[in-house]
Motif scaffolding. Structure first.
Motif, mmCIF file in Angstrom:
data_model
loop_
_atom_site.group_PDB
_atom_site.id
_atom_site.type_symbol
_atom_site.label_atom_id
_atom_site.label_comp_id
_atom_site.label_asym_id
_atom_site.label_seq_id
_atom_site.Cartn_x
_atom_site.Cartn_y
_atom_site.Cartn_z
ATOM 1 N N PRO A 86 16.193 10.024 6.271
ATOM 2 C CA PRO A 86 16.892 8.771 6.037
ATOM 3 C C PRO A 86 16.886 8.321 4.582
ATOM 4 C CG PRO A 86 14.754 8.355 7.010
ATOM 5 C CD PRO A 86 14.934 9.846 6.973
ATOM 6 N N GLY A 87 16.062 8.909 3.735
ATOM 7 C CA GLY A 87 16.051 8.533 2.328
ATOM 8 C C GLY A 87 15.300 7.259 2.016
ATOM 9 N N ARG A 88 14.594 6.705 3.018
ATOM 10 C CA ARG A 88 13.798 5.506 2.761
ATOM 11 C C ARG A 88 12.599 5.473 3.694
ATOM 12 N NH1 ARG A 88 14.353 1.816 6.705
ATOM 13 N NH2 ARG A 88 16.168 1.975 8.019
ATOM 14 N N LEU A 89 11.588 4.746 3.250
ATOM 15 C CA LEU A 89 10.362 4.604 4.014
ATOM 16 C C LEU A 89 9.975 3.131 4.016
ATOM 17 C CD1 LEU A 89 7.805 5.903 5.345
ATOM 18 C CD2 LEU A 89 6.833 5.934 3.056
ATOM 19 N N ASP A 90 9.871 2.542 5.201
ATOM 20 C CA ASP A 90 9.442 1.152 5.314
ATOM 21 C C ASP A 90 7.932 1.083 5.150
ATOM 22 O OD1 ASP A 90 12.053 0.487 5.868
ATOM 23 O OD2 ASP A 90 11.760 0.383 8.036
ATOM 24 N N LEU A 91 7.469 0.127 4.363
ATOM 25 C CA LEU A 91 6.029 -0.073 4.165
ATOM 26 C C LEU A 91 5.557 -1.175 5.107
ATOM 27 C CD1 LEU A 91 6.024 0.302 0.312
ATOM 28 C CD2 LEU A 91 5.255 1.959 1.993
ATOM 29 N N PRO A 92 4.433 -0.959 5.799
ATOM 30 C CA PRO A 92 4.028 -1.848 6.890
ATOM 31 C C PRO A 92 3.736 -3.301 6.534
ATOM 32 C CG PRO A 92 2.835 0.221 6.995
ATOM 33 C CD PRO A 92 3.569 0.201 5.694
ATOM 34 N N ARG A 93 3.208 -3.602 5.346
ATOM 35 C CA ARG A 93 2.866 -4.994 5.011
ATOM 36 C C ARG A 93 3.920 -5.589 4.093
ATOM 37 N NH1 ARG A 93 -1.508 -7.161 7.986
ATOM 38 N NH2 ARG A 93 -2.670 -5.325 8.588
ATOM 39 N N TYR A 94 4.190 -6.861 4.306
ATOM 40 C CA TYR A 94 5.165 -7.559 3.469
ATOM 41 C C TYR A 94 4.702 -8.981 3.247
ATOM 42 C CZ TYR A 94 6.931 -9.451 7.891
ATOM 43 O OH TYR A 94 7.042 -10.078 9.093
ATOM 44 N N PRO A 95 5.202 -9.680 2.251
ATOM 45 C CA PRO A 95 6.222 -9.256 1.288
ATOM 46 C C PRO A 95 5.665 -8.225 0.302
ATOM 47 C CG PRO A 95 5.431 -11.452 0.730
ATOM 48 C CD PRO A 95 4.781 -11.076 2.031
ATOM 49 N N LEU A 96 6.458 -7.197 0.050
ATOM 50 C CA LEU A 96 6.071 -6.131 -0.865
ATOM 51 C C LEU A 96 6.154 -6.644 -2.298
ATOM 52 C CD1 LEU A 96 5.406 -3.119 -1.374
ATOM 53 C CD2 LEU A 96 7.869 -2.702 -1.407
ATOM 54 N N ALA A 97 5.098 -6.440 -3.061
ATOM 55 C CA ALA A 97 5.091 -6.850 -4.467
ATOM 56 C C ALA A 97 5.432 -5.667 -5.370
ATOM 57 C CB ALA A 97 3.740 -7.431 -4.850
ATOM 58 N N ILE B 171 0.377 6.619 -0.486
ATOM 59 C CA ILE B 171 1.155 5.580 -1.171
ATOM 60 C C ILE B 171 0.269 4.345 -1.292
ATOM 61 C CG2 ILE B 171 3.209 4.122 -1.082
ATOM 62 C CD1 ILE B 171 4.392 6.337 0.806
ATOM 63 N N VAL B 172 0.018 3.929 -2.513
ATOM 64 C CA VAL B 172 -0.756 2.720 -2.759
ATOM 65 C C VAL B 172 0.232 1.633 -3.181
ATOM 66 C CG1 VAL B 172 -2.582 1.649 -4.130
ATOM 67 C CG2 VAL B 172 -2.802 4.044 -3.413
ATOM 68 N N TYR B 173 0.175 0.498 -2.484
ATOM 69 C CA TYR B 173 1.117 -0.577 -2.791
ATOM 70 C C TYR B 173 0.448 -1.938 -2.691
ATOM 71 C CZ TYR B 173 1.678 -1.362 2.260
ATOM 72 O OH TYR B 173 1.464 -1.645 3.579
ATOM 73 N N SER B 174 1.073 -2.911 -3.349
ATOM 74 C CA SER B 174 0.589 -4.289 -3.342
ATOM 75 C C SER B 174 1.547 -5.140 -2.523
ATOM 76 C CB SER B 174 0.518 -4.839 -4.767
ATOM 77 O OG SER B 174 -0.322 -4.034 -5.556
ATOM 78 N N ALA B 175 0.982 -6.015 -1.709
ATOM 79 C CA ALA B 175 1.794 -6.899 -0.882
ATOM 80 C C ALA B 175 1.138 -8.272 -0.832
ATOM 81 C CB ALA B 175 1.931 -6.326 0.528
ATOM 82 N N GLY B 176 1.932 -9.274 -0.522
ATOM 83 C CA GLY B 176 1.402 -10.623 -0.347
ATOM 84 C C GLY B 176 2.147 -11.650 -1.187
ATOM 85 N N TYR B 177 2.042 -12.893 -0.760
ATOM 86 C CA TYR B 177 2.601 -13.993 -1.547
ATOM 87 C C TYR B 177 1.771 -14.144 -2.816
ATOM 88 C CZ TYR B 177 5.333 -15.066 2.581
ATOM 89 O OH TYR B 177 6.208 -14.980 3.644
ATOM 90 N N ALA B 178 2.384 -14.629 -3.868
ATOM 91 C CA ALA B 178 1.749 -14.667 -5.192
ATOM 92 C C ALA B 178 0.461 -15.484 -5.220
ATOM 93 C CB ALA B 178 2.732 -15.209 -6.234
ATOM 94 N N ASP B 179 0.435 -16.617 -4.518
ATOM 95 C CA ASP B 179 -0.749 -17.483 -4.527
ATOM 96 C C ASP B 179 -0.726 -18.378 -3.289
ATOM 97 O OD1 ASP B 179 1.180 -19.462 -5.113
ATOM 98 O OD2 ASP B 179 0.753 -19.361 -7.256
#
Length: 185
Positions: free
Chosen positions: A100-111, A165-173
């Motif tokens: 499909p050319g894309r991969l959904d990341l489980p946690r959001y909002p993605l930063a 894949i290491v990613y950051s997620a979460g609201y800013a504050d």
């Protein structure tokens, strides 16, 4: 009827919290005021309950309330090693190749996507240049890692946990966390 099984984001993956949030969306004082509790004797218990409530809500909803770092480990990219039908197919190239050319990341909002590492059959790692290979979609929910036009999935040959894949997620504050989510805690 589908000709091959659909791959879900929960299939063939390990998802581990690397770094949790530095603070909680609700303080013990706010909880005391809401519940009408006088005195600070129960603050330690309230703090533990706040952490447990946040963790449970995040697990059930997929929302990261505050900045967190996660590691998603996959055995293969989406669509890889799917069964192939020997007949004639029609449709988009992504449908024909099973990728499909894309991969959904489980946690959001993605930063941000901090790193992508692939492993060969002997376990040697290769760090992928994220900005050259992928478009990181932080607008969608869940966030996505999408291949840039003309790019292919990086080669990952190890049988298990071939992709990290290491990613950051979460609201800013805390102020950015929606009031309804704070109220749920």
């Amino acid at each position: 009827m589908s000709l091959r099984p659909r791959m879900t984001t929960t299939q063939h993956r390990g998802h581990v919290l690397v770094t949790g949030p530095d603070e909680e969306p609700v303080t013990a004082t706010e909880m005391r005021d809401l519940l009408g509790i006088g005195g600070t004797a129960d603050d330690n218990l309230l703090a533990q309950m706040i952490v447990q409530a946040r963790e449970e809500i995040e697990e059930v909803t997929g929302i990261a309330m505050l900045p967190q770092e996660w590691r998603l480990s996959l055995d293969r990219w989406p669509g890889a090693k799917d069964e192939w039908w020997s007949g004639v197919r029609q449709g988009a190239i992504s449908e024909l190749t099973g990728s499909p050319g894309r991969l959904d990341l489980p946690r959001y909002p993605l930063a941000a996507v901090d790193s992508v590492t692939v492993y060969d059959g002997s376990g040697a790692s290769t760090v992928v240049n994220v900005s050259a290979t992928f478009d990181v979609d932080t607008y969608s929910r869940p966030g996505r890692l999408a291949l840039k036009s003309g790019k292919t999935w990086p080669v990952a040959l190890r049988e298990t946990n071939a992709i990290s894949i290491v990613y950051s997620a979460g609201y800013a504050d805390v102020a950015s966390v929606p009031a309804g989510i704070k109220r749920a805690v």
